[in-house]
Design an enzyme around this catalytic site. Structure first.
Site, PDB file in Angstrom:
ATOM      1  N   SER A 155       0.799  -1.226   0.000  1.00  0.00           N
ATOM      2  CA  SER A 155       0.000   0.000   0.000  1.00  0.00           C
ATOM      3  C   SER A 155       0.831   1.276   0.000  1.00  0.00           C
ATOM      4  O   SER A 155       0.287   2.371  -0.148  1.00  0.00           O
ATOM      5  CB  SER A 155      -0.946   0.013   1.204  1.00  0.00           C
ATOM      6  N   LYS A 208      -6.249   3.839   8.686  1.00  0.00           N
ATOM      7  CA  LYS A 208      -5.308   4.767   8.058  1.00  0.00           C
ATOM      8  C   LYS A 208      -5.851   6.199   8.073  1.00  0.00           C
ATOM      9  O   LYS A 208      -5.108   7.162   8.280  1.00  0.00           O
ATOM     10  CB  LYS A 208      -5.011   4.319   6.629  1.00  0.00           C
TER      11      LYS A 208
END
Length: 804
Positions: free
Chosen positions: A710, A753
């Site tokens: 990611s 996140k």
């Protein structure tokens, strides 16, 4: 064979001595002799070959002979009054030895007595005189006759010989303490001064094997002979000590076994008289019948009861059979609790005991709703996946509470033996059922809520794979006839509500993961943590520390604890910090003796918790070249990370990756570099820059492992910034996987996140367009503060993140 070793004190006693105690040692010291008869001047002797006997000088020995040649040599020597040479065969199995079959060194001996035994054998008593070496064979028929030369002892260091003498005497005394059948021989050793003669006395006491005696006999150097003797004597002492210990232990064990056998027989007679055995058998039959087990299982139990009734009540097999029957009878074959299907009550309990966790609550209420409509519902198999401290285990207890079911739990962390799940077969000593059946039996019902904690922590080794055993437990199509190795009969687990917990699904084997319904629990936001602390944790710790209603913690203090004293996705550390505040307040209350309320604010919080452990997580101080802010998910929630890139002139285009990056993240870095090279012309980068500079890519906090795809777009932005010289906006964070074509792919953990981005003060978040569906999962309070930009191509990210 060797029958006696006798030492004579005078010649007259020797000549008149006739054994009267079957060849054993003489009865008194007066019967013994030191000294030897003078050697006759001739150096040719008749020879007798001995099997399994080595004659030593200076001691009396008795042996039997039966060969015609040997008997003839003895008779001729007696008739002529001559001494005889006694030599040992190398191989005792040779019936008629040749000269080559004999050792070259033997002992000249005086014949003291000859006795005819029944049959053809003759018993001879001799006294060893000296050791000699055969120099030649003069005749072999009708008996051996040889010429010899005397082997005189060779003395060396007088001091060393004196030391060896003393050691041999001390060891002989120690030997005699263990085995006191050689008192006279030990006395002779203690009285002798000549180490040569003393050695032969001790050798007769010590050596048990013929080759050892022969080696000692052939050794001319007295010093070496005594060293060998002392070593063997010490070894024999140790062997005798160990033999005595083992004999004593065996004797004690035999006595104990005999006593136990006697008591068991008495107990058996008493039981037979009272009829206890019959009562026990009837009781086992009654319990098996009342357990409600299936017919096939009951039939097996009855066979086991019949087999047990034929055994002794005290035999180990009877105990094993009894335990097996009792285990089967104690299982809840038909016992189950009735579910409380009141949806409103269940919702109230779940909300009262837990804040948030909406997905879990929704799934449980769905289960209850379906259960009201159908009776043939199989229990779901759920798996709660999330970081530590978010309430996975405690919500499972609440599920049992709202359903009115019994609760059973087992921790699977570190389990590596399949038998711990399935049990051990009864052929093994101490066999028991596996943890599944054991906990079902303890719960007393066949439909408990069964928590399988830390299912992602199971490992495997040579004893088997426990994950493989869990497949049958967690498969709704198989667990209605789960077969434990110890029970060896099927048991229905289909009514049990299994709830597994894990920190990550990555380490759970795919076949096992496929059998469970995954419910992901993400970390709590700041708002959620404050609500949990104020509504649940503070009151809980007040009660636990005896401060009910006497502690006031304001919202600002809770927020400061979350930001500067904990760093976690859950609330476990937060609860520990609140407990610490309560303990400090409790001490103040006891010391002051006053009944007062203690107020905890942001200002006086350091008095309770000390200096803050963590600093504020904020965005970078300025826009920089080669530094981009990315987002990552860890087992403790989401975190921000700065990816740094530096170009080193004068290189060869080599890339160096540091910061403890995992294999997947390293591959993402190579892919990002390829994308930058591919777009070099578009963004005005000289192609030579890639070959004339070395590239160093680093992710700070090098001790922390980092992995996953990611960070792909963040790596690409940092690389593009370094090669173009354009600064990266410090108020933007990004996450997304990158392909070689520059496409931005979806990532996981967006909620965590986004929380990390918000916590660091960054208000612009770039995410993959494919993650549009996950935006609604972000908490409303955080989603309202963030500007979320969706990107499908890396060019879009470059335009947003890089300044002109």
């Amino acid at each position: 064979m060797l029958n006696a070793a006798v030492l004579w004190y005078n010649r007259k006693a020797m000549n008149n001595y006739t054994p009267s105690n079957n060849g054993n040692y003489p009865q008194s010291i007066e019967d013994l002799v030191l000294g030897t008869e003078p050697v006759k001047p001739n150096r040719a002797y008749k020879l007798v070959a001995l099997r399994g006997v080595v004659i030593l000088p200076f001691v009396n020995t008795t042996f039997d002979i039966g060969r015609d040649r040997s008997i003839l040599a003895i008779n001729k020597s007696v008739e002529s009054g001559e001494n005889i040479l006694l030599v040992t065969q190398k191989n005792a199995t040779v019936p008629e030895p040749n000269p080559a079959d004999l050792y070259r060194v033997g002992t000249v001996a005086a014949i003291k007595q000859v006795l005819k035994l029944p049959g053809e054998n003759v018993r001879v008593v001799v006294q060893g005189l000296e050791r000699v070496e055969i120099t030649g064979f003069l005749a072999s028929e009708p008996c051996f006759e040889v010429s010899v030369r005397e082997l005189r002892p060779e003395y060396s260091s007088e001091i060393k010989l004196e030391v060896l003498k003393r050691k041999i005497r001390e060891s002989a005394v120690e030997f005699n303490k263990i085995d006191n059948r050689a008192n006279d021989l030990v006395n002779a050793i203690l009285a002798e001064e000549d180490p040569y003669r003393l050695g032969f006395y001790a050798a007769h006491l010590t050596f048990r094997k013929d080759f050892e005696k022969q080696r000692f006999l052939e050794t001319a150097e007295v010093e070496k002979a005594c060293e060998f003797l002392l070593f063997t004597l010490l070894r024999e002492i140790e062997i005798m000590r160990m033999d005595r210990q083992i004999s004593a232990k065996v004797r004690r064990q035999m006595d104990r076994n005999q006593k136990e056998y006697y008591l068991r027989e008495q107990l058996k007679a008493i039981h037979d008289e009272l009829g206890d055995g019959k009562d026990e058998i009837e009781d086992l039959k009654r319990r098996a019948l009342e357990a409600g087990m299936p017919e096939s299982v009951l039939e097996k139990v009855n066979k086991e009861i019949v087999r047990m009734s034929k055994m002794s009540g005290t035999s180990p097999e009877a105990a094993v059979a009894r335990t097996y029957i009792e285990t089967l009878s104690e299982l809840p074959w038909q016992t189950e609790t009735e579910d409380n299907k009141d949806l409103k009550r269940a919702a109230d309990i779940l909300n009262r005991e837990h804040y948030g966790l909406e997905k879990v609550k929704e799934r449980i209420l769905e289960y209850l709703a379906v259960a009201q409509l159908t009776k043939a519902l199989k229990s779901p198999i759920l798996c709660f996946v999330g970081p530590p401290g978010v309430g996975k285990t405690s919500i499972a207890r609440s599920v049992a509470h709202c359903l009115d079911r019994k609760f059973a739990s087992v921790s699977l962390g570190g389990i590596r033996d399949e038998a711990e799940i399935r049990g051990h077969r009864r052929t093994y000593i101490g066999a028991i059922p596996g943890i599944i059946i054991n906990n079902i039996k303890t719960a007393g019902t066949r439909n408990p809520v069964f928590l399988l904690d830390e299912i992602d922590k199971m490992t495997s080794d040579f004893r088997g794979d426990p994950a493989g055993a869990m497949l049958e437990v967690l498969d709704p199509e198989q667990n209605f006839h789960f077969r434990d190795h110890y029970l060896d009969v099927p048991f229905d687990l289909s009514k049990t509500l299994f709830i597994a917990t894990a920190n990550t699904a990555d380490t759970i084997p795919a076949p096992l993961l496929d059998r469970m319904e995954i419910i992901e629990l993400s970390g709590y936001t700041m708002t959620e943590k404050k609500r949990i602390a104020l509504d649940y944790l503070v009151k809980k710790q007040e009660d636990a520390n005896g401060l009910s209603g006497r502690l006031a913690v304001d919202e600002a203090a809770i927020e400061l604890i979350i930001m500067k004293y904990t760093r976690e996705a859950g609330v476990r550390s937060l609860e520990r910090q609140i407990a610490k505040i309560c303990r400090k307040a409790a001490r103040k209350a006891v010391e002051s003796g006053r009944d007062e309320t203690y107020s905890v604010t942001a200002d006086n919080l350091p008095e309770y918790l000390g200096v803050p452990k963590f600093s504020d997580i904020v965005m970078n101080d300025a826009d920089e070249i080669g530094a981009a802010t990315g987002l990552a998910w860890t087992s403790v929630g989401g975190v921000t990370m700065t990816i740094e890139v530096a170009l080193i002139p004068g290189g060869k285009g080599e890339i160096q990756l540091t910061g403890k990056l995992g294999e997947v993240m390293r591959e993402s870095a190579y892919a990002a570099l390829t994308v930058v090279k591919k777009l070099a012309q578009k963004y005005g980068i000289d192609a030579a820059a890639f070959t004339e500079n070395n590239i160093h890519l680093h992710v700070p906090e090098g001790a922390t492992p980092k992995d996953g795809p990611s960070a792909g777009i963040t790596l690409a932005v940092a690389l593009m910034s370094a090669f173009t010289g354009r600064r990266v906006r410090r108020d933007i964070a990004m996450t997304g996987e990158i392909t070689l074509r520059g496409k931005v792919l979806a990532i996981g953990g967006l909620k965590d996140k986004a929380f990390a981005c918000h916590r660091s003060g960054i208000r612009t978040l770039v995410i993959p367009k494919e993650n549009h569906k996950d935006i609604d999962e972000i908490h409303e309070s955080i989603r309202g503060d963030l500007t979320i930009i969706e990107a499908a191509d890396i060019d879009e990210v470059f335009e947003l993140a890089l300044l002109n």
